[in-house]
Design an enzyme around this catalytic site. Structure first.
Site, PDB file in Angstrom:
ATOM      1  N   ASP A  80       0.866  -1.183   0.000  1.00  0.00           N
ATOM      2  CA  ASP A  80       0.000   0.000   0.000  1.00  0.00           C
ATOM      3  C   ASP A  80       0.908   1.240   0.000  1.00  0.00           C
ATOM      4  OD1 ASP A  80      -2.170   1.804   0.423  1.00  0.00           O
ATOM      5  OD2 ASP A  80      -3.283   0.285   1.529  1.00  0.00           O
ATOM      6  N   ASP A  86      -5.957   3.338  -6.735  1.00  0.00           N
ATOM      7  CA  ASP A  86      -6.838   3.700  -5.621  1.00  0.00           C
ATOM      8  C   ASP A  86      -7.210   5.183  -5.763  1.00  0.00           C
ATOM      9  OD1 ASP A  86      -8.170   3.431  -3.216  1.00  0.00           O
ATOM     10  OD2 ASP A  86      -6.370   3.440  -1.971  1.00  0.00           O
ATOM     11  N   GLU A 101     -11.720   8.354  -7.651  1.00  0.00           N
ATOM     12  CA  GLU A 101     -13.109   8.829  -7.904  1.00  0.00           C
ATOM     13  C   GLU A 101     -13.133  10.198  -8.578  1.00  0.00           C
ATOM     14  OE1 GLU A 101     -11.922   7.575  -4.967  1.00  0.00           O
ATOM     15  OE2 GLU A 101     -12.684   5.586  -5.486  1.00  0.00           O
ATOM     16  N   ARG A 156     -10.333   1.112  -7.934  1.00  0.00           N
ATOM     17  CA  ARG A 156     -11.419   1.324  -6.975  1.00  0.00           C
ATOM     18  C   ARG A 156     -12.647   1.908  -7.677  1.00  0.00           C
ATOM     19  NH1 ARG A 156     -10.461   4.449  -1.356  1.00  0.00           N
ATOM     20  NH2 ARG A 156     -10.804   6.301  -2.632  1.00  0.00           N
ATOM     21  N   ASP A 165     -13.130  -0.141   0.963  1.00  0.00           N
ATOM     22  CA  ASP A 165     -12.654  -0.121   2.350  1.00  0.00           C
ATOM     23  C   ASP A 165     -13.740  -0.615   3.290  1.00  0.00           C
ATOM     24  OD1 ASP A 165     -10.340   0.890   1.304  1.00  0.00           O
ATOM     25  OD2 ASP A 165     -10.745   2.965   1.885  1.00  0.00           O
ATOM     26  N   HIS A 185      -6.482  -7.836   3.357  1.00  0.00           N
ATOM     27  CA  HIS A 185      -5.994  -6.449   3.440  1.00  0.00           C
ATOM     28  C   HIS A 185      -6.516  -5.808   4.724  1.00  0.00           C
ATOM     29  CE1 HIS A 185      -4.443  -2.635   2.204  1.00  0.00           C
ATOM     30  NE2 HIS A 185      -5.610  -2.093   1.925  1.00  0.00           N
TER      31      HIS A 185
END
Ligand SMILES: *[C@@H]1O[C@H](CO)[C@@H](O)[C@H](O)[C@H]1NC(C)=O
Ligand SMILES: *[C@@H]1O[C@H](CO)[C@@H](O)[C@H](O)[C@H]1NC(C)=O
Ligand SMILES: *[C@@H]1O[C@H](CO)[C@@H](O)[C@H](O)[C@H]1NC(C)=O
Ligand SMILES: *[C@@H]1O[C@H](CO)[C@@H](O)[C@H](O)[C@H]1NC(C)=O
Length: 955
Positions: free
Chosen positions: A332, A461, A464, A571, A587, A645
């Site tokens: 990550d 990630d 958006e 994502r 998440d 994760h």
């Protein structure tokens, strides 16, 4: 007409007559005065159906002005107008057929259309759809009709058509309550709920799923797509190509109301008739999913909050030491230098050496990359030098100069700076840049970094895109030790911009309140007035495409950097994202509710064409428990994307932490690795011709009502059914098996026939979760090892689960596992088709080498396991294409009790020896290996033999 029929008719009429309520005041804190000021009706809902209290008067809609062929010119009627902008006086409805797909488009030429390159490939169908129109009470309406049954699949006679610049609404009656899809939301049941009004928001947002209670909040991606199973078991799908902020209300009727705040209503109807055919038609239209590298189906270990490379090494080592099959280490944002893409942190010295070690072990590395680039460092400098584009303000005057002036490289630009993980302000690459400068720079950054740390896959990630603290005076990160107090982005929310403050803000805003409570479309993201592609695109329109366009560019970068197909996971997604990337369900939280919704979420994303999907196993946010983690590992072993994760600060939760979880994970992963040739073949089929991999049970049994909302069970393709343990403290599952031939594929009565219907089957933590194989199956598998790399060179096996007539079939696709697929017509792979049949006198397996590769080597087929084999075979009678073969009688067994025939011989079948291979045998006159007649010594020997097989308990 009987009493019951009369009653039914009455109920139906009552429903049809129950006037639908079109919400006229969805804004928070509505009241009667505000409602009536809009000319709408205020009436409390006393039905318990959560209907809006403020709703439009009847007659909202359009007249038919004229018709030319398949174009209908509509004109606003005299009915109520909408309160969110002037109704467009003239709009057009056009219809056309694209193969078997019916397109109905309502709108105005020249308005925004999503710049998405859908292949629009068609798939023929036995079914056809047609449009019919009608006019009553001053309202034009249309319906989409299935020709074969005359059923209306879409019927806008419910009224409510509204078209204005920034508010568009269409409503329809639905032919059935069995509706699936729409996203991305957390659905607590697979099927939608039409008992009450529910409005689901669709606007890409950095929003963790809330599985704890019903919550219609919008999550990371947008999928304006649904499938309906009609009362006779036929299915259809509907896609609305629109990328603006939007929402859908499901309501009694059953009916739905779709609203969007831009673009047109560009609707596509897919006729099926089976659910899987609908999916195939849909995926051919939007783009078939990418084929993940073979290793990408291996187990992944990840966490946010590794303190450095040493901790990552320790945890991977612990998992390997526990004998748990694992393929992929995932890092990550911790690995970066202060969270900047394409850099390596000080605590990660030696990362490239460790990646070499991982590669030597046959393991792979996936790294996270965020889209936002800090405005200070060489990556940004190279972008500016390459004339790469970032998301921009519309005018220089709008720029927050106090922020801009901090960064010499951004100072005189219109680049919209925001705040994400890095210490300083960040810029957001413009992946719609049609000059290719941005794409080329992005690719180069990955190529350069890959030469430093040789990653194999990419995790994107925050796309958006997420921005921290937009419009907030005191964002959360001011109170974070790990984050400097960068001034947040402020968008002009004072009403000066129609993009920033459109009249209708959708549930994506109202779920969080209104402007007074700080809820805007730009919350958690950039300003809606921002621009892309040199001013050609408005962020207000294209925001929902950010993840898709980043995925397109990132897949190119991965191909260029590694020369292999690898895997990208994203994502944020939008229809067609599956061509470029997989998805994880975000998440989530370490709760049982989240385990449950992830079982549903993975099925939905298969409907959306993104079959490389799974959840954060054991739960991301919060502290997991031993039992939850164990159950999640067991279930996750059946999801294509399979990654444990964890969040920063939470205790370690890799399976090696608890001996019980380690043992259960080892067992689950060995099963997965054994069945990977089957799972891979499902992915291959999905990429080749469009298909689901994880499949709702109703896909295979569309006339069995018990399957319609069976969200907690799922299938692997058409042949394997999984009923996971999803409730705390349970050691059994009440599993439903549709009417068919089923065999147990787990510890409880392994290999024996299971009766259809509901049955409570044992599922202690030490057992595999309930898995069943359907009759008429030949399942390719492989003796498992600790990595997929090692497993791939082990012998192939076949599991044969015959139908009652003693037959079965199946397919294996096999390639080198990593070559980039440009075109399946010229792609190098093997395809084998298997046929099995048996009679009272013997059995046969026919292997047809339907597609050959000259380069890709193949392990031999050494093991064939056959369930429900009627009587002992003569092990000395086996022939291949007529020539006798020596079967290893020490390793091969038949039990008259379990009826399992197990044939095991090194090098039994050379799969490339002939185009058609027939393995045949006859049955013994006496049962020389029948366990019922064997001495206790022999039984002991056979049990020992069987229990040695991959830790399985076959007895
Ligand atoms: C951008 O690259 C694509 C191929 O990736 C090419 O087809 C296109 O012509 C390029 N556009 C420009 C403006 O160079
Ligand atoms: C709204 O804010 C912008 C700057 O953010 C400003 O230029 C404009 O004058 C303001 N408009 C109104 C109506 O206050
Ligand atoms: C398998 O089926 C084929 C075609 O029905 C038949 O010719 C053959 O004899 C069968 N083989 C066995 C072993 O039953
Ligand atoms: C399998 O058959 C092919 C074709 O006859 C041959 O080239 C190959 O060497 C054989 N492989 C083995 C392991 O015998």
């Amino acid at each position: 007409m009987g009493k019951v029929t009369l009653l039914l008719l009455f109920v139906l009429l009552a429903f049809a007559n129950a006037a639908p309520r079109f919400d006229c005041l969805p804004e928070p804190n509505g009241n009667q005065g505000a409602c009536e000021a809009r000319g709408c009706i205020w009436k409390e809902d006393d039905t318990g159906k959560n209907a809006p209290w403020c709703y439009f008067k009847d007659g909202v809609g359009y007249n038919l002005d004229s018709q030319q062929g398949s174009t209908y010119n509509l004109r606003k009627n005299g009915g109520p107008s909408n309160p969110w902008g002037a109704d467009s006086t003239e709009i057009k409805l056009t219809t056309k057929s694209i193969g078997s797909v019916l397109n109905v488009k309502i709108g105005i030429d020249g308005r925004y259309e999503p710049p998405v390159d859908f292949p629009r490939e068609t798939q023929s169908s036995t079914e056809s759809l047609s449009l019919s129109t009608s006019f009553s009470n001053g309202v034009f309406s249309f319906s989409v009709v299935r020709q074969s049954t005359n059923r209306k699949l879409f019927d806008t006679s419910i009224g409510g058509l509204i078209f204005s610049d920034q508010f568009i609404q269409i409503a329809t009656y639905l032919p059935s309550e069995n509706m699936y899809g729409w996203g991305e939301n957390t659905h607590q049941s697979l099927r939608h709920d039409f008992t009450k009004y529910l409005t689901w928001a669709m606007f890409a947002r950095d929003q963790p799923p809330n599985s704890g209670s019903l919550d219609t909040v919008n999550l990371y991606g947008v999928h304006p797509y649904y499938m309906i199973l009609e009362p006779d078991g036929k299915a259809h799908g509907v896609l609305i190509i629109n990328s603006n902020a939007q929402e859908v209300t499901t309501a009694p009727g059953p009916s739905l109301i779709y609203r969007t705040i831009g673009g047109n209503l560009d609707m596509y109807f897919f006729p099926g008739p089976t659910p899987e055919m609908v999916t195939q038609q849909y995926l051919k239209f939007i783009g078939k999913p990418f084929l993940p590298a073979y290793w990408a189906l291996g187990y992944q270990l990840s966490r946010y909050g590794y303190k450095g490379l040493a901790e990552m090494k320790t945890r991977i080592q612990a998992v390997r030491d526990a004998g748990i099959p694992i393929d992929i280490g995932v890092a990550d944002i911790d690995y970066m230098q202060r969270y900047k893409d394409f850099t390596t942190g000080d605590d990660w010295a030696g990362f490239s050496d460790y990646v070499k070690t991982m590669h030597d072990w046959g393991m792979k590395l996936i790294l996270i990359f965020d889209p936002a680039i800090e405005a200070t460092y060489p990556s940004f400098q190279r972008a500016i030098a390459a004339n790469a584009k970032f998301i921009e303000w519309e005018t220089k005057a709008q720029v927050q100069t106090a922020i801009q002036n901090l960064y010499p490289m951004a100072k005189d630009t219109k680049i919209m700076l925001g705040v994400v993980w890095p210490d300083n302000h960040v810029a957001f690459p413009d992946f719609l840049d049609s000059t290719n400068n941005t794409q080329n720079w992005w690719i180069n950054e990955f190529v350069n970094y890959q030469s430093q740390v040789a990653f194999d896959g990419i995790w994107i990630d925050m796309n958006e895109p997420s921005n921290f603290g937009t419009n907030q005076d005191h964002p959360w990160y001011f109170d974070s030790d790990d984050h400097p107090n960068d001034a947040p982005l402020f968008c002009p929310t004072n009403g000066s911009s129609p993009w920033e403050m459109p009249p209708y803000k959708t549930r994506a805003v109202w779920r969080f309140g209104d402007a007074n409570s700080g809820a805007f479309l730009s919350s958690n993201t950039l300003c809606m007035l921002a621009q892309q592609d040199g001013g050609k695109q408005r962020f207000y329109n294209v925001k929902n495409l950010y993840g898709l366009t980043e995925a397109i560019n990132t897949q190119k970068a991965l191909f260029k950097a590694t020369g292999k197909r690898g895997a990208v996971v994203s994502r944020s997604t939008y229809p067609s994202a599956g061509r470029y990337a997989g998805h994880w369900l975000g998440d989530n939280t370490a709760r049982w509710e989240d385990l449950r919704t992830s079982v549903i979420g993975a099925q939905e994303f298969n409907l959306f064409g993104i079959p490389y999907v799974g959840s954060d196993v054991c739960g991301f946010i919060g502290t997991t428990t031993e039992e939850l983690c164990l159950r999640w590992q067991q279930m996750g072993a059946f999801h294509s994307f399979f990654r444990n994760h964890n969040t920063i600060g939470a205790p370690a939760q890799d399976p090696a932490v608890w001996p019980s979880v380690a043992a259960a994970t080892k067992k689950a992963n060995l099963f997965r690795y054994q069945y990977l040739p089957y799972l891979f073949s499902l992915h291959f089929t999905a990429s080749l011709s469009g298909a689901t991999v994880i499949r709702p049970v109703f896909f295979e049994y569309p006339t069995d009502a018990e399957t319609f909302n069976l969200g907690y069970e799922f299938m692997w393709g058409s042949r394997i059914l999984v009923a996971p343990v999803i409730y705390q403290g349970t050691t059994s599952v009440n599993a439903y098996l549709p009417t068919d031939r089923w065999y147990s594929l787990f510890d409880y009565r392994y290999g024996s026939i299971m009766s259809p219907g509901y049955a409570t089957v044992p599922a202690p933590t030490t057992s595999r979760i309930p898995v069943f194989v359907r009759g008429y199956s030949v399942i390719p598998r492989q003796t498992p090892s600790i990595t997929t790399t090692a497993t791939r060179s082990n012998p192939f096996e076949l599991l044969i689960a015959p139908c009652p007539l003693g037959m079965g079939e199946g397919t294996l696709y096999w390639d080198d596992g990593e070559t980039i697929v440009n075109d399946f017509n010229s792609y190098d792979y093997h395809q084998f088709d298997f046929m099995y049949n048996s009679t009272a006198t013997g059995g046969s397996v026919t292997i047809t080498h339907s597609k050959k590769s000259s380069k890709i080597s193949l392990p031999t087929l050494d093991i064939i396991e056959i369930f429900n084999y009627p009587s002992a075979p003569n092990f000395r009678s086996f022939t291949i294409n007529g020539k006798l073969v020596n079967v290893n009688v020490q390793r091969s067994t038949y039990s008259g009790i379990t009826k399992i025939l197990y044939i095991s011989t090194e090098g039994l079948v050379n799969l490339s020896s002939a185009d058609s291979i027939v393995l045949q045998w006859s049955n013994a006159g006496n049962s020389m290996f029948d366990i019922s007649s064997a001495s206790s010594d022999e039984v002991g020997k056979m049990k020992a033999l069987n229990t040695n097989r991959y830790d399985e308990l076959y007895f």
